[in-house]
Design a protein around this motif. Structure first.
Motif, short mmCIF file in Angstrom:
data_model
loop_
_atom_site.label_atom_id
_atom_site.label_comp_id
_atom_site.label_asym_id
_atom_site.label_seq_id
_atom_site.Cartn_x
_atom_site.Cartn_y
_atom_site.Cartn_z
N LEU A 210 0.83 -1.19 0.00
CA LEU A 210 0.00 0.00 0.00
C LEU A 210 0.87 1.24 0.00
N GLU A 211 0.32 2.30 -0.56
CA GLU A 211 0.99 3.61 -0.54
C GLU A 211 0.21 4.54 0.37
N GLU A 212 0.93 5.21 1.26
CA GLU A 212 0.30 6.20 2.14
C GLU A 212 0.57 7.59 1.59
N SER A 213 -0.50 8.31 1.27
CA SER A 213 -0.35 9.65 0.71
C SER A 213 0.01 10.64 1.81
N ILE A 214 0.24 11.89 1.40
CA ILE A 214 0.59 12.94 2.36
C ILE A 214 -0.52 13.12 3.38
N LYS A 215 -1.77 12.93 2.96
CA LYS A 215 -2.91 13.11 3.86
C LYS A 215 -3.22 11.84 4.66
N GLY A 216 -2.43 10.79 4.46
CA GLY A 216 -2.61 9.56 5.24
C GLY A 216 -3.54 8.56 4.59
N LYS A 217 -3.93 8.77 3.35
CA LYS A 217 -4.82 7.84 2.66
C LYS A 217 -4.01 6.68 2.10
#
Length: 557
Positions: free
Chosen positions: A127-134
């Motif tokens: 999984l990839e965690e975006s800057i906003k935590g998604k």
């Protein structure tokens, strides 16, 4: 040669050239092994691959290393250790490398040996965690199974699946993210999250451990006590004779109340029955044995190995009550710059400078310098005699060390020492009263120059097999007067020792054999008497160590 001026010149050169040590970090990780041979292999491999220090403990299976982060990394060192046959938390050894280990070094590669060769299904999601935590599944992320040399990619849902032996190490990589290595110990579902660097707060974790300051090896048949730097710092020791004041194994007493010379006692016997070695070379013997323990400054010591009772014959046959081997600081793992000064109310001044520099990946050079001076006549008990001798001492060692990845190790050392001490009655004037009955005085003017070389070769494919050659030459002179008596002593020594070490069947049974040679020439003048002698001692030795499950047997000839 004026050693005094040379000492001050070297102090100025070293002070100007010293550069602060940077980028040195420490890390501890688990490395699998079994015995002392594993310890030597693991530590040597780490040092050969640019680690500054390396200590592995068999009980905890932990290796603690320090290294320059600009030249290497823990992962690189771990991979090199794995190539030598030892699984660790950084890398797993290939089967071929593991099978090359001797039988006694074959550690368990699985907590459950029945499952060691079984295949386990590994399933996970990346999984990839975006800057906003998604969290978003990553397709086409690369999963590399290191030991099976297999590569997989995640599907559109970020899921991957493959079969492998456990434990396994996988490398997860994806464009835009830094690749990372993960150790898989079970077949449970894996969830791997690749975080954006903005969300990462933790940049470094350093785990360290501390080895005991003194210990007795449970794997050695000899009653050998190892004293490390931590134990030596408990005593404010200025030289070797004062280093044992905190050790209950050795008694230290004055052998001469006038000159303040100390001697050690082992098993109730005087120091004459104890063999003193400097890195397995008999330097402190003959005329130098009387004052030799004061010629080794405390800040030079890296460690002391103390054997009570009969010691090994490999480095000489003189061990009756015990054997003391001192290890001086090596240029490849010593301080870049160490300055130590000392002064007390009795008028003693002392200074020490240790410095080391790594010239390249193979050569390193070091310098150890010492000087002390005392000119105050102390007589606290009012008996008319000095409580401590006055005088000065200058002592310098220049060391070179060569280590390569092909098994060669070379060490060279040049030493120079000058010691002047004056004792006797407080009203004795050494410029006026020598040879008179005005007052009793003692004057000692000693010089020592020596050269030592060690050449060793460890067979790369058989780490338990090695051959080494020790060569040393020593020149010691002592011009002294004791009241109305004059004494001049000169000693020249040449020493050689060829040692071959291997195993009998497996590493449970080891042997050392070789040839030795010693030529000692003594020339003494006492008043009008002349004494001369030359001792030539050729020799051969065989030392066999047989280890069985319930007992240890040790033979030597």
């Amino acid at each position: 040669m004026n050693v005094k001026y040379l000492f001050f010149a070297l102090m100025l050169i070293i002070s100007d050239a010293a550069i602060a040590q940077k980028h040195t970090i420490s890390e501890t990780f688990k490395v699998r092994g079994v015995c002392d041979m594993c310890k030597e292999r693991i530590e040597t491999t780490a040092l050969d691959h640019k680690a500054k220090t390396a200590v592995w403990e068999a009980g905890t299976q932990l290796l603690t290393i320090s290294f320059d982060s600009t030249k290497t990394s823990a992962a690189q060192i771990g991979k090199a250790i794995a190539n030598a046959g030892h699984d660790n938390e950084k890398a797993k050894s290939a089967d071929d490398s593991y099978k090359k280990l001797p039988d006694c070094c074959r550690y368990s590669r699985s907590d459950n040996e029945a499952d060691a060769h079984a295949l386990h299904g590994i399933t996970g999601v990346v999984l990839e965690e975006s800057i906003k935590g998604k969290l978003t599944p990553l397709s086409n992320a690369t999963i590399n199974n290191i030991h099976a040399d297999e590569q997989f990619t995640t599907d559109s849902s970020g899921v991957f699946h493959f079969e492998t032996k456990l434990p396994a190490q996988i490398v997860v990589s994806y464009v835009g993210f830094k690749s990372d290595t993960i150790t898989v110990n079970s077949s449970e579902m894996l969830s791997i999250t690749l975080k954006n660097s903005v969300n990462s707060d933790l940049t470094e974790v350093i785990v360290t451990s501390r080895t005991p300051s003194s210990y007795v090896s449970t794997l050695s048949v000899l009653n050998k006590l190892n004293l490390g730097v931590g134990e030596l710092t408990k005593a404010a020791c200025c030289n070797l004779s004062e280093s044992f004041e905190t050790s209950p194994s050795v008694d230290v007493s004055y052998s001469d109340a006038v000159t303040g010379v100390k001697q050690i006692q082992l098993l109730g016997l005087s120091g004459n029955y104890t063999q003193l070695l400097t890195e397995n070379t008999p330097e402190i013997k003959g005329f130098a044995s009387h004052y030799g323990m004061t010629y080794v400054p405390g800040p030079w010591l890296e460690g002391i190995q103390l054997t009570k009772g009969v010691g090994s014959v490999v480095n000489g046959y003189e061990s009756i009550a015990g054997q003391i081997n001192i290890e001086e600081k090596k240029p490849d793992n010593s301080e870049k710059l160490f300055v130590n000064t000392y002064a007390n109310t009795m008028g003693r001044l002392e200074a020490n400078i240790n410095t080391a520099h790594k010239l390249n990946d193979k050569w390193s050079v070091g310098l150890l310098a010492h000087g002390n001076y005392s000119d105050r006549k102390v007589d606290d008990n009012n008996d008319g005699f000095k409580d401590l001798p006055t005088g000065s001492q200058w002592n310098i060692i220049n060391r070179w060390k060569y280590v390569d990845n092909n098994g060669w190790i070379i060490q060279l050392a040049l030493k120079a020492m000058q010691d002047k001490r004056y004792a006797g009655q407080t009203n004795f004037d050494r410029f006026k009263d020598i040879g008179t009955t005005n007052a009793y005085g003692v004057g000692i003017d000693a010089e020592q120059y020596s050269f030592t070389s060690k050449i060793g070769y460890i067979f790369p494919q058989h780490k338990y097999k090695s051959i080494g050659l020790i060569l040393s030459a020593n020149r010691y002179t002592n011009n002294a007067y004791y009241g109305l008596s004059n004494y001049v002593g000169k000693q020249s020594t040449v020493y050689g020792n060829l040692i071959y070490q291997s195993i009998i069947g497996n590493t449970n049974h080891k042997f050392k054999t070789g040839l030795s040679f010693s030529n000692e020439n003594y020339n003494e003048n006492f008043n009008t008497l002349i004494f001369k002698r030359n001792e030539i001692v050729p020799g051969a030795f065989l030392n066999i160590l047989m280890t069985y499950p319930i007992s240890l047997q040790h033979w030597q000839v």
